[in-house]
Design an enzyme around this catalytic site. Structure first.
Site, PDB file in Angstrom:
ATOM      1  N   GLN A 233       0.837  -1.199   0.000  1.00  0.00           N
ATOM      2  CA  GLN A 233       0.000   0.000   0.000  1.00  0.00           C
ATOM      3  C   GLN A 233       0.872   1.248   0.000  1.00  0.00           C
ATOM      4  O   GLN A 233       0.617   2.206  -0.719  1.00  0.00           O
ATOM      5  CB  GLN A 233      -0.889  -0.010   1.255  1.00  0.00           C
TER       6      GLN A 233
ATOM      7  N   HIS B 209       2.382   3.011  -3.181  1.00  0.00           N
ATOM      8  CA  HIS B 209       1.525   3.729  -4.136  1.00  0.00           C
ATOM      9  C   HIS B 209       1.804   5.226  -4.160  1.00  0.00           C
ATOM     10  O   HIS B 209       1.798   5.853  -5.213  1.00  0.00           O
ATOM     11  CB  HIS B 209       0.041   3.534  -3.774  1.00  0.00           C
TER      12      HIS B 209
ATOM     13  N   GLU C  63     -10.207   1.837   3.208  1.00  0.00           N
ATOM     14  CA  GLU C  63     -10.452   1.407   1.840  1.00  0.00           C
ATOM     15  C   GLU C  63     -10.292  -0.121   1.736  1.00  0.00           C
ATOM     16  O   GLU C  63     -11.141  -0.816   1.186  1.00  0.00           O
ATOM     17  CB  GLU C  63      -9.443   2.111   0.922  1.00  0.00           C
ATOM     18  N   HIS C  64      -9.166  -0.621   2.292  1.00  0.00           N
ATOM     19  CA  HIS C  64      -8.882  -2.059   2.274  1.00  0.00           C
ATOM     20  C   HIS C  64      -8.708  -2.546   3.710  1.00  0.00           C
ATOM     21  O   HIS C  64      -7.944  -1.937   4.462  1.00  0.00           O
ATOM     22  CB  HIS C  64      -7.574  -2.360   1.541  1.00  0.00           C
TER      23      HIS C  64
ATOM     24  N   ASP D 243      -6.435  -6.086  -6.215  1.00  0.00           N
ATOM     25  CA  ASP D 243      -6.003  -5.044  -7.160  1.00  0.00           C
ATOM     26  C   ASP D 243      -6.055  -5.553  -8.598  1.00  0.00           C
ATOM     27  O   ASP D 243      -6.194  -4.755  -9.528  1.00  0.00           O
ATOM     28  CB  ASP D 243      -4.550  -4.632  -6.874  1.00  0.00           C
TER      29      ASP D 243
ATOM     30  N   HIS E 165     -50.933  22.407  -7.729  1.00  0.00           N
ATOM     31  CA  HIS E 165     -50.788  20.971  -7.467  1.00  0.00           C
ATOM     32  C   HIS E 165     -52.166  20.358  -7.172  1.00  0.00           C
ATOM     33  O   HIS E 165     -52.536  19.322  -7.724  1.00  0.00           O
ATOM     34  CB  HIS E 165     -49.869  20.730  -6.259  1.00  0.00           C
TER      35      HIS E 165
END
Lengths: 431, 431
Positions: free
Chosen positions: B259, B262, B327-328, B361, B420
């Site tokens: 991770q 990245h 996220e993960h 991934d 209406h």
């Protein structure tokens, strides 16, 4: 005086394209003001809420109280007409029943390799619902936002509503209780959005904020987006009516005006293959305008943004409708199904002469929060899906990792990510 | 040197709360620059694309061509290693099979009153896919964005990718063909986003834009939002690993570094109930760092944002994980199911010691576009749902209108909307 567009004219495509780009909103730049309010509430919490509420709503929260009490809600039931309470209950029940069908199901399975895959849905922990003050406080909107949240299983639904001059519309409080809102706070504007997003001493923060509001509220929602989720920022409402000549012009005129009375930026469009019907509807609109409570708003909307589009054949209305991508589409024709099959872009479709759009505003059961300004090309109306989120699940054992691992290692290396490759390789004893 | 947080410390809650609020992104204000580019492309179309591409990418589109040709894509297949092509095909097939299960079903029904209600799903007409240039051009991301669009039935998937210095990563072109992308244009930056949103002489506009990009691309997407739909604006990636003492520290270190490599803003967090394991992982991270191709990035991420959280009992990791909303999330424990049952907020969960996040991934089949920066509290990863929209349908006959109309009239009057009320009443001969 709406504009007329005739598909038989040589300049139709040019005029129609320009019509599609018409801007119906004045955008106000209130970002700096809003940013200052958000920062202040984030820092000073309840104290800042007290100050802004005194200044903007002329309400002293020290005496009125930040939270609306159960006793106040009980009292609201004594003030609101029973027929309105009953109609709200009917609406809530129908909304609940329809939205319950939208609840997505978990899907957990094993593929042929034995890899476990899945999608698991959970409700958002806490949702904030913004309700505008004054005449724009629509109890029907409280139901349309809060009932789907409850159906989704959101345990905490927090409503904020400003009490401009001291009073909250009692029908809004009634709707909130019917919809099962958990907490109600007497605040509005950017300061209320800040309180929901960041929390204060009294108000615990939420994870998502929904509901309509003025330019300050919209700007505040945009600015807190990321810290919390938000719903779409709705623009002025619109209706597209596709009608054959067998219609009562008065019915269609009433439908066009029902949309126009919402806002001077609202838009009402009629597509027909019959010029005489178009003219009769136009006459009926002028006549009906005279007796409306909101005649001035409706007249301005019809004058500035209303349109009557003449086509040779009703089939030709479908591609136009797909480009308009209206929030509301009425099919007032003998065979609505044949047209409907090819409609791709519309927030909601009202099928046949006996389905005025107004039924969908209140008691149809479907949601009245729908994509405006052509956004039905890429987005959907509010639903249970807006109050849940999906977690994906992946489960491999040693065998599955042996089967899939080498391809992952190949791709990781091809993308220059050596730590990615090692994370798999090390488990295959190639680390 | 990641930070350590020990739940047994008196100041844990304070430190953990502060940790949750850590900002990992430097936000660059490029709004004015981006606005000028958008306006220019909107006005001058292809000519503006030529100018910006020459200036920013040093590519002359007059010779290179705006559209990437079939021959160029064919040529890419000759350059890319067969093992990579095969791995991309395997990945695409698995992504397609998994995402096909996400396709929502129409639900058209009649309720007890005979009211027709329904939800009808249609694919978005055209979707644009932004692919960054240079080293950030990940073929796996092309698959993750384009395959779900195809599965949803989007007839036109348009890819833009800048050819900085003249070359497009051939693996990206291979992935585009495997994923069924319809058109590819050799442009990037805000100018590419503008072309997708507004269209030019050569490029027809799309209805939604997805895919990652730099600060200019992100700002451009925010600015065209409304004209078109956009996906979420992704922040730096993150992983949370919950691990018991029975783990190989080297495996966990590899996952944390996968991770971290990245982005310097990426975040890797370990929660464990075993201090010795935490220390062993930390040592392993330092050792593995030395041999990484992206060691500098990974080291900065681990130093600035990495964390090891010590808990008394692994059960205590669940509420922390729900607040982190990673996220993960990897569950590297003996009984992952018991923890998983109470996890509410996570983009994706990787279950057990043999499911490194990296599988997700590339070749797991689930999507790798997932909510970052705690947004898993209110949003979901990319799915087929992002490429379809729902139209609601309402159908009443005279009987149903008689049954529901009066309640609608009551609510319309209570909200002060007389047009209406008339739109319903006129059909009940009360107009």
């Amino acid at each position: 005086m709406a504009i007329w567009l005739d598909q038989a004219s040589a300049d139709f495509e040019q005029r129609f394209s320009a019509f599609l780009l018409t801007k119906r909103e004045v955008s106000e730049d209130v970002n700096a003001t809003v940013r200052a309010i958000l920062d202040d509430v984030r820092t000073r919490g309840d104290k800042a809420l007290h100050d802004y509420t005194l200044r903007f709503d002329r309400v002293d929260l020290a005496t009125a109280g930040l939270a609306v009490t159960q006793a106040e809600i009980d009292a609201a039931f004594n003030v609101v007409d029973t027929s309105v309470v009953d109609a709200l209950k009917l609406a809530a029940e129908r909304i609940e029943r329809h939205h319950a069908r939208q609840m997505p199901k978990d899907d957990i399975y094993e593929d042929a390799l034995g890899v476990g895959l899945g999608s698991r849905w959970t409700a958002i922990d806490a949702v904030g619902l913004y309700v505008p003050g004054g005449t724009a406080a629509y109890p029907s909107s409280v139901l349309m936002n809060a009932v789907p949240a409850r159906v989704a299983g959101v345990p905490r639904v927090v409503m904020v509503v400003p009490a401009g001059g001291g009073a909250i519309n009692p029908a809004v409080l009634v709707a909130a209780r019917i919809a099962g809102v958990s907490e109600i706070y007497r605040i509005g504007g950017a300061q209320a959005v800040a309180a929901l997003a960041y929390g204060t001493e009294t108000i615990a923060p939420v994870a998502k904020i929904v509901g309509p509001g003025n330019a300050y509220v919209a700007a505040a929602k945009r600015q807190v987006f990321g810290t919390v989720g938000i719903d779409m920022i709705a623009g002025p409402s619109e209706v597209l009516v596709i009608a054959d000549k067998e219609n009562d012009p008065d019915w269609l005129a009433a439908d066009l005006l029902a949309q126009a009375e919402h806002d001077v930026g609202a838009q009402s469009i009629l597509i027909t293959d019959d010029r005489a019907l178009g003219e009769a509807v136009e006459t009926a609109v002028e006549r009906q305008l005279k007796t409306l409570s909101r005649a001035e708003t409706a007249a301005a909307s019809w004058r500035d943004f209303g349109a009557i589009i003449l086509v040779d054949d009703l089939k030709a209305s479908v591609p136009l409708a797909n480009r308009i991508a209206a929030e509301h589409l009425e099919l007032a024709v003998a065979d609505p199904d044949s047209l409907m099959a090819d409609i791709r872009n519309a927030g909601a479709i009202f099928v046949g002469r006996h389905t005025p759009e107004v039924i969908g505003d209140y008691v149809g059961g479907s949601n009245h929060v729908l994509p405006t300004a052509r956004s039905a090309r890429f987005s959907s109306g509010l639903s249970v899906l807006d109050f849940v989120k999906r977690t994906s699940i992946l489960r491999l054992g040693p065998d599955q990792l042996r089967a899939l691992g080498p391809a992952a290692i190949t791709l990781a290396h091809s993308e220059g990510l050596s730590a990615h490759a090692r994370s798999v390789a090390i488990r295959l004893n190639q680390g």
